[in-house]
Scaffold this active site. Structure first.
Site, PDB file in Angstrom:
ATOM      1  N   HIS A  95       0.854  -1.193   0.000  1.00 32.88           N
ATOM      2  CA  HIS A  95       0.000   0.000   0.000  1.00 32.88           C
ATOM      3  C   HIS A  95       0.891   1.245   0.000  1.00 32.88           C
ATOM      4  O   HIS A  95       2.107   1.151   0.148  1.00 32.88           O
ATOM      5  CB  HIS A  95      -0.907   0.032   1.234  1.00 32.88           C
ATOM      6  CG  HIS A  95      -0.150   0.196   2.524  1.00 32.88           C
ATOM      7  ND1 HIS A  95       0.568  -0.822   3.109  1.00 32.88           N
ATOM      8  CD2 HIS A  95       0.017   1.268   3.327  1.00 32.88           C
ATOM      9  CE1 HIS A  95       1.133  -0.386   4.219  1.00 32.88           C
ATOM     10  NE2 HIS A  95       0.821   0.886   4.381  1.00 32.88           N
ATOM     11  N   ASP A  97       0.611   5.217   1.940  1.00 33.29           N
ATOM     12  CA  ASP A  97      -0.178   5.835   3.002  1.00 33.29           C
ATOM     13  C   ASP A  97      -1.096   6.943   2.477  1.00 33.29           C
ATOM     14  O   ASP A  97      -0.668   7.808   1.716  1.00 33.29           O
ATOM     15  CB  ASP A  97       0.747   6.414   4.083  1.00 33.29           C
ATOM     16  CG  ASP A  97       1.610   5.333   4.724  1.00 33.29           C
ATOM     17  OD1 ASP A  97       1.160   4.168   4.778  1.00 33.29           O
ATOM     18  OD2 ASP A  97       2.731   5.646   5.160  1.00 33.29           O
ATOM     19  N   HIS A 250       4.830   0.289   0.225  1.00 32.75           N
ATOM     20  CA  HIS A 250       5.526  -0.467   1.272  1.00 32.75           C
ATOM     21  C   HIS A 250       4.594  -1.517   1.848  1.00 32.75           C
ATOM     22  O   HIS A 250       3.375  -1.461   1.662  1.00 32.75           O
ATOM     23  CB  HIS A 250       6.081   0.460   2.358  1.00 32.75           C
ATOM     24  CG  HIS A 250       5.049   1.283   3.049  1.00 32.75           C
ATOM     25  ND1 HIS A 250       4.524   2.441   2.506  1.00 32.75           N
ATOM     26  CD2 HIS A 250       4.428   1.121   4.236  1.00 32.75           C
ATOM     27  CE1 HIS A 250       3.643   2.960   3.334  1.00 32.75           C
ATOM     28  NE2 HIS A 250       3.546   2.169   4.401  1.00 32.75           N
ATOM     29  N   ARG A 265       5.442   6.358  13.649  1.00 31.67           N
ATOM     30  CA  ARG A 265       5.337   6.907  12.293  1.00 31.67           C
ATOM     31  C   ARG A 265       4.805   8.330  12.323  1.00 31.67           C
ATOM     32  O   ARG A 265       3.794   8.608  12.950  1.00 31.67           O
ATOM     33  CB  ARG A 265       4.403   6.036  11.441  1.00 31.67           C
ATOM     34  CG  ARG A 265       4.539   6.344   9.954  1.00 31.67           C
ATOM     35  CD  ARG A 265       3.647   5.471   9.113  1.00 31.67           C
ATOM     36  NE  ARG A 265       2.353   6.099   8.911  1.00 31.67           N
ATOM     37  CZ  ARG A 265       1.325   5.503   8.298  1.00 31.67           C
ATOM     38  NH1 ARG A 265       1.446   4.263   7.848  1.00 31.67           N
ATOM     39  NH2 ARG A 265       0.190   6.128   8.143  1.00 31.67           N
TER      40      ARG A 265
HETATM   41  C1  SIN Z   1       3.188   1.130   7.647  1.00 30.45           C
HETATM   42  O1  SIN Z   1       2.423   0.639   6.837  1.00 30.45           O
HETATM   43  O2  SIN Z   1       3.366   2.344   7.714  1.00 30.45           O
HETATM   44  C2  SIN Z   1       3.942   0.235   8.582  1.00 30.45           C
HETATM   45  C3  SIN Z   1       5.217  -0.245   8.029  1.00 30.45           C
HETATM   46  C4  SIN Z   1       5.947  -1.106   9.013  1.00 30.45           C
HETATM   47  O3  SIN Z   1       5.463  -1.303  10.130  1.00 30.45           O
HETATM   48  O4  SIN Z   1       6.999  -1.607   8.677  1.00 30.45           O
END
Ligand code: SIN
Length: 277
Positions: A95, A97, A250, A265
């Site tokens: 996906h 963000d 990612h 994050r």
């Molecule tokens: C995310 O999707 O932002 C999480 C990525 C992660 O936890 O490695």
């Protein structure tokens, strides 16, 4: 500062700098690298939450995720948390963000806070490279298309995550929504054309049937998910990944059942995305 390609087609590793001590000249070098690579990795950083926030603000305004919990002390820092007893993780499929927002997030800065002893890597994909590898004829066909992005199927009433053991951690059930963006966008900073659909949030092509949309998206997703466009980042204490959501995907591996993992994050505000040039 030393900036080297992380893999043949994806990301760059930045060494020789502590982000907490970055001077203005260093900031300019990083801004350039961020535009050029769309994905930067850092190791052995000492970046407590206050410094994480300070670093993020030097790149732009922060946008708070509508669904994840935030840290108690810092409401602008989202927690990507998986407890030992939990089976489902956040972001376990490809996906990017916030593509479901009218103004999708510019970037995300993920800092490792608690890591499993094995597993828990994050995979990334370079959507510039994937787009540029398509034939000119196919690129031309994509140029006129727009895609619908949503979060309802994940975070809405009866959504995928709501039916898992992640549900208790999630808020925002009444804040779901959709957005429409060109399938190929012109990146606001680099000016390059880039493919902007993703398996997590894109639910169809505007004006196409469900079957037609599914066939095209399936082809594109398989195309992107190839070794020449993707890379794997193994987290260590002090590791940071800083990605541009307009040109990368990612996916967090969920291969550490029974172990705890916590990431912080910060997501940076973006702008509406325009059509390919
Ligand atoms: C995310 O999707 O932002 C999480 C990525 C992660 O936890 O490695």
């Amino acid at each position: 500062m030393d900036i080297t390609p992380y893999s043949a087609g994806c990301g760059a590793l930045v060494a020789g700098v502590q982000l907490a001590d970055l001077d203005d000249k260093g900031l300019e070098v990083l801004r350039r690298a961020y535009v050029d690579h769309g994905l930067l990795f850092f190791r052995e950083q000492n970046l407590p939450p206050e410094e994480h926030l300070r670093f993020a603000r030097r790149f732009g305004d922060i946008v708070v995720n509508k669904f994840f919990k935030t840290t108690d002390a810092f409401p602008e820092i989202a927690e990507v948390r998986k407890e030992k007893t939990q089976e489902m993780n956040i972001g376990g499929g490809w996906h990017t963000d916030h593509s479901y927002d009218d103004e999708p997030a510019m970037g995300s800065i993920l800092v490792a806070r608690g890591l499993p002893t094995t597993g828990g890597d994050t995979l990334f994909a370079n959507l510039y490279a994937a787009y540029e590898a398509l034939s000119p004829g196919f690129q031309k066909m994509l140029a006129g298309l727009r895609a619908v992005h949503s979060n309802r199927h994940l975070y809405g009433e009866g959504g995928y995550y709501r039916q898992t053991d992640l549900s208790e951690q999630l808020g925002g059930i009444d804040r779901v929504g959709d957005a429409v963006h060109p399938v190929v966008v012109r990146h606001p900073q680099s000016g390059r054309n880039v493919l902007y659909v993703n398996p997590g949030h894109t639910i169809g092509i505007e004006g196409w049937s469900k079957e037609e949309s599914a066939a095209l998206l399936k082809f594109l997703y398989k195309h992107v998910d190839q070794p020449q466009f993707t890379c794997r980042f193994h987290w260590e204490p002090g590791s940071i990944a800083f990605w541009d959501n307009r040109c990368t995907w990612h996916m967090a591996e969920n291969d550490y059942q029974g172990q705890f993992r916590l990431m912080h994050r910060i997501t940076l505000k973006g702008s509406a995305l325009g059509e390919a040039a």
